[in-house]
Design a protein around this motif. Structure first.
Motif, mmCIF file in Angstrom:
data_model
loop_
_atom_site.group_PDB
_atom_site.id
_atom_site.type_symbol
_atom_site.label_atom_id
_atom_site.label_comp_id
_atom_site.label_asym_id
_atom_site.label_seq_id
_atom_site.Cartn_x
_atom_site.Cartn_y
_atom_site.Cartn_z
ATOM 1 N N SER A 13 0.770 -1.543 0.035
ATOM 2 C CA SER A 13 -0.078 -0.162 0.427
ATOM 3 C C SER A 13 0.627 1.358 0.055
ATOM 4 O O SER A 13 1.609 1.169 0.537
ATOM 5 C CB SER A 13 -1.330 -0.099 1.150
ATOM 6 O OG SER A 13 -0.427 0.015 2.421
ATOM 7 N N ASN A 14 0.466 1.817 -0.975
ATOM 8 C CA ASN A 14 0.710 3.390 -0.631
ATOM 9 C C ASN A 14 0.295 4.138 0.600
ATOM 10 O O ASN A 14 1.266 5.148 1.435
ATOM 11 C CB ASN A 14 0.851 4.649 -1.520
ATOM 12 C CG ASN A 14 1.218 3.837 -2.913
ATOM 13 O OD1 ASN A 14 2.205 2.805 -2.735
ATOM 14 N ND2 ASN A 14 0.657 3.921 -3.905
ATOM 15 N N TYR A 15 -1.419 4.286 0.687
ATOM 16 C CA TYR A 15 -1.631 5.076 1.903
ATOM 17 C C TYR A 15 -2.333 4.200 3.226
ATOM 18 O O TYR A 15 -2.130 3.710 2.855
ATOM 19 C CB TYR A 15 -3.036 5.993 1.560
ATOM 20 C CG TYR A 15 -2.188 6.986 0.140
ATOM 21 C CD1 TYR A 15 -1.269 7.778 1.282
ATOM 22 C CD2 TYR A 15 -2.522 5.923 -1.028
ATOM 23 C CE1 TYR A 15 -1.392 8.589 -0.152
ATOM 24 C CE2 TYR A 15 -1.892 7.632 -2.346
ATOM 25 C CZ TYR A 15 -1.820 8.246 -2.320
ATOM 26 O OH TYR A 15 -1.270 9.189 -2.547
ATOM 27 N N LYS A 16 -2.004 5.090 4.166
ATOM 28 C CA LYS A 16 -2.986 3.784 5.657
ATOM 29 C C LYS A 16 -3.790 4.615 5.414
ATOM 30 O O LYS A 16 -4.595 2.716 6.109
ATOM 31 C CB LYS A 16 -1.853 4.730 6.301
ATOM 32 C CG LYS A 16 -0.458 4.198 6.432
ATOM 33 C CD LYS A 16 -0.525 2.512 7.228
ATOM 34 C CE LYS A 16 1.050 2.724 7.266
ATOM 35 N NZ LYS A 16 1.445 1.315 7.922
ATOM 36 N N LEU A 17 -4.294 5.394 5.088
ATOM 37 C CA LEU A 17 -5.697 5.335 4.857
ATOM 38 C C LEU A 17 -6.551 6.639 4.115
ATOM 39 O O LEU A 17 -5.334 7.489 4.093
ATOM 40 C CB LEU A 17 -6.034 6.592 6.623
ATOM 41 C CG LEU A 17 -8.048 6.952 6.669
ATOM 42 C CD1 LEU A 17 -7.965 5.310 6.994
ATOM 43 C CD2 LEU A 17 -7.725 7.417 8.444
ATOM 44 N N PHE A 18 -7.544 6.041 3.400
ATOM 45 C CA PHE A 18 -8.197 6.682 2.627
ATOM 46 C C PHE A 18 -9.447 7.407 2.674
ATOM 47 O O PHE A 18 -10.033 6.102 3.194
ATOM 48 C CB PHE A 18 -8.372 5.285 1.008
ATOM 49 C CG PHE A 18 -9.562 5.953 0.312
ATOM 50 C CD1 PHE A 18 -8.364 7.059 -1.653
ATOM 51 C CD2 PHE A 18 -10.335 6.226 0.200
ATOM 52 C CE1 PHE A 18 -9.064 6.913 -2.340
ATOM 53 C CE2 PHE A 18 -11.592 6.735 -0.824
ATOM 54 C CZ PHE A 18 -10.597 8.063 -2.116
ATOM 55 N N GLY A 19 -9.777 8.641 2.963
ATOM 56 C CA GLY A 19 -11.253 9.379 3.694
ATOM 57 C C GLY A 19 -11.586 9.763 2.834
ATOM 58 O O GLY A 19 -11.441 10.438 1.407
ATOM 59 N N LEU A 20 -13.308 9.431 2.905
ATOM 60 C CA LEU A 20 -14.086 10.882 1.468
ATOM 61 C C LEU A 20 -15.520 10.550 2.529
ATOM 62 O O LEU A 20 -15.620 10.198 3.441
ATOM 63 C CB LEU A 20 -14.627 9.557 0.286
ATOM 64 C CG LEU A 20 -15.114 8.709 0.726
ATOM 65 C CD1 LEU A 20 -16.578 8.037 -0.015
ATOM 66 C CD2 LEU A 20 -14.664 6.961 1.021
ATOM 67 N N GLY A 21 -15.418 12.534 1.632
ATOM 68 C CA GLY A 21 -16.294 13.145 2.843
ATOM 69 C C GLY A 21 -16.923 14.588 2.648
ATOM 70 O O GLY A 21 -15.654 14.937 1.346
ATOM 71 N N ASN A 22 -17.956 15.349 3.430
ATOM 72 C CA ASN A 22 -17.548 16.270 2.757
ATOM 73 C C ASN A 22 -16.564 17.297 2.729
ATOM 74 O O ASN A 22 -16.371 17.562 4.552
ATOM 75 C CB ASN A 22 -19.101 16.964 3.513
ATOM 76 C CG ASN A 22 -20.115 16.307 3.052
ATOM 77 O OD1 ASN A 22 -20.187 15.713 2.331
ATOM 78 N ND2 ASN A 22 -20.793 16.010 4.203
ATOM 79 N N ALA A 23 -15.717 18.380 2.616
ATOM 80 C CA ALA A 23 -15.233 19.239 2.851
ATOM 81 C C ALA A 23 -16.144 20.480 2.729
ATOM 82 O O ALA A 23 -16.415 21.096 2.021
ATOM 83 C CB ALA A 23 -14.378 19.875 0.794
ATOM 84 N N LEU A 24 -15.635 21.058 4.605
ATOM 85 C CA LEU A 24 -16.151 22.173 4.874
ATOM 86 C C LEU A 24 -15.287 23.222 4.784
ATOM 87 O O LEU A 24 -14.082 22.226 5.440
ATOM 88 C CB LEU A 24 -17.305 21.876 5.957
ATOM 89 C CG LEU A 24 -18.091 21.302 5.453
ATOM 90 C CD1 LEU A 24 -19.390 20.359 6.675
ATOM 91 C CD2 LEU A 24 -18.860 21.529 4.359
ATOM 92 N N VAL A 25 -15.732 24.203 4.749
ATOM 93 C CA VAL A 25 -14.108 25.521 5.924
ATOM 94 C C VAL A 25 -14.935 25.817 7.171
ATOM 95 O O VAL A 25 -15.860 26.218 6.677
ATOM 96 C CB VAL A 25 -14.291 26.813 4.106
ATOM 97 C CG1 VAL A 25 -13.358 27.829 5.314
ATOM 98 C CG2 VAL A 25 -12.986 26.566 3.625
ATOM 99 N N ASP A 26 -14.454 25.503 7.611
ATOM 100 C CA ASP A 26 -14.715 25.802 9.845
ATOM 101 C C ASP A 26 -14.247 27.782 9.887
ATOM 102 O O ASP A 26 -13.702 28.332 9.259
ATOM 103 C CB ASP A 26 -14.561 25.415 10.836
ATOM 104 C CG ASP A 26 -14.631 23.599 10.670
ATOM 105 O OD1 ASP A 26 -15.474 22.854 10.212
ATOM 106 O OD2 ASP A 26 -13.540 22.858 11.510
ATOM 107 N N LEU A 27 -15.616 28.237 9.788
ATOM 108 C CA LEU A 27 -15.971 29.772 10.321
ATOM 109 C C LEU A 27 -15.948 29.975 11.085
ATOM 110 O O LEU A 27 -16.817 29.973 11.619
ATOM 111 C CB LEU A 27 -15.990 30.138 8.911
ATOM 112 C CG LEU A 27 -16.659 30.115 7.352
ATOM 113 C CD1 LEU A 27 -17.450 31.103 6.551
ATOM 114 C CD2 LEU A 27 -15.715 30.199 7.222
#
Length: 190
Positions: free
Chosen positions: A2-16
């Motif tokens: 493997s090249n990556y330990k963790l593959f993530g997917l989810g909602n990209a949000l900018v916290d204000l």
């Protein structure tokens, strides 16, 4: 291997982040301590409210926060997400890059639209109250998945909030099916 330990997917949000009083929340008709999904008009109304000033701005979202913490502990990760070609999209991707997290926009153009935001109102007692506008991440889909990166990962981490979008839910199911085929371990937040 493997090249990556963790593959993530989810909602990209900018916290204000805003530092406010309880009175401010009352005046804005926002229930303290809650996370509420809001629409574009509500988000724009908050952005235009006199006296509200952003104290801090950073990339966020449930899975992205997990990926950043994982990276800070020394893990190598890939993050699949959807941001727009706007200032907040740049903030989000720059924060991933600072943490050495690869992502699906390394070699792809960002689409037009508006990157999602989470307006976090912090009161003097430390309580967080969130108003979340999903923006373009609401259309996260299979086209944001990099199956090659997934197949060379040890584990996939899927954000449960993806079920709020039909296309996001389909993408999450496809990613999990591909993980099964490739023998990638699975983790989810519900």
């Amino acid at each position: 291997m493997s090249n990556y330990k963790l593959f993530g997917l989810g909602n990209a949000l900018v916290d204000l982040e805003y530092v406010v009083s309880d009175t401010t929340l009352t005046n804005l008709n926002i229930e303290k301590g809650q996370m509420t999904l809001i629409d574009k008009e509500q988000s724009q109304s908050l952005a235009n409210t006199s006296g509200l000033n952003v104290h801090k701005k950073s990339g966020g979202g449930s899975a992205a926060n997990t990926m950043i913490g994982f990276s800070q502990l020394g893990g190598e990760g890939w993050y699949s997400c959807k941001v727009a070609n706007d200032d907040n999209g740049n903030v989000f991707l720059n924060d991933l890059s600072k943490e050495n997290i690869d992502h699906n926009f390394l070699n792809h153009k960002k689409p037009d639209g508006e990157t999602g935001t989470c307006r976090v109102f912090v009161t003097p007692d430390g309580e967080r109250t969130m108003q979340t506008y999903l923006g373009i991440t609401q259309t996260f889909s299979e086209s944001e998945l990099n199956l090659e990166a997934l197949e060379c990962s040890e584990m996939i981490y899927v954000e449960g909030y993806l079920v709020s979008s039909e296309t996001g839910f389909v993408a999450a199911k496809k990613a999990l099916a591909e993980a099964n085929k490739s023998g990638v371990k699975k983790a989810m937040t519900l």
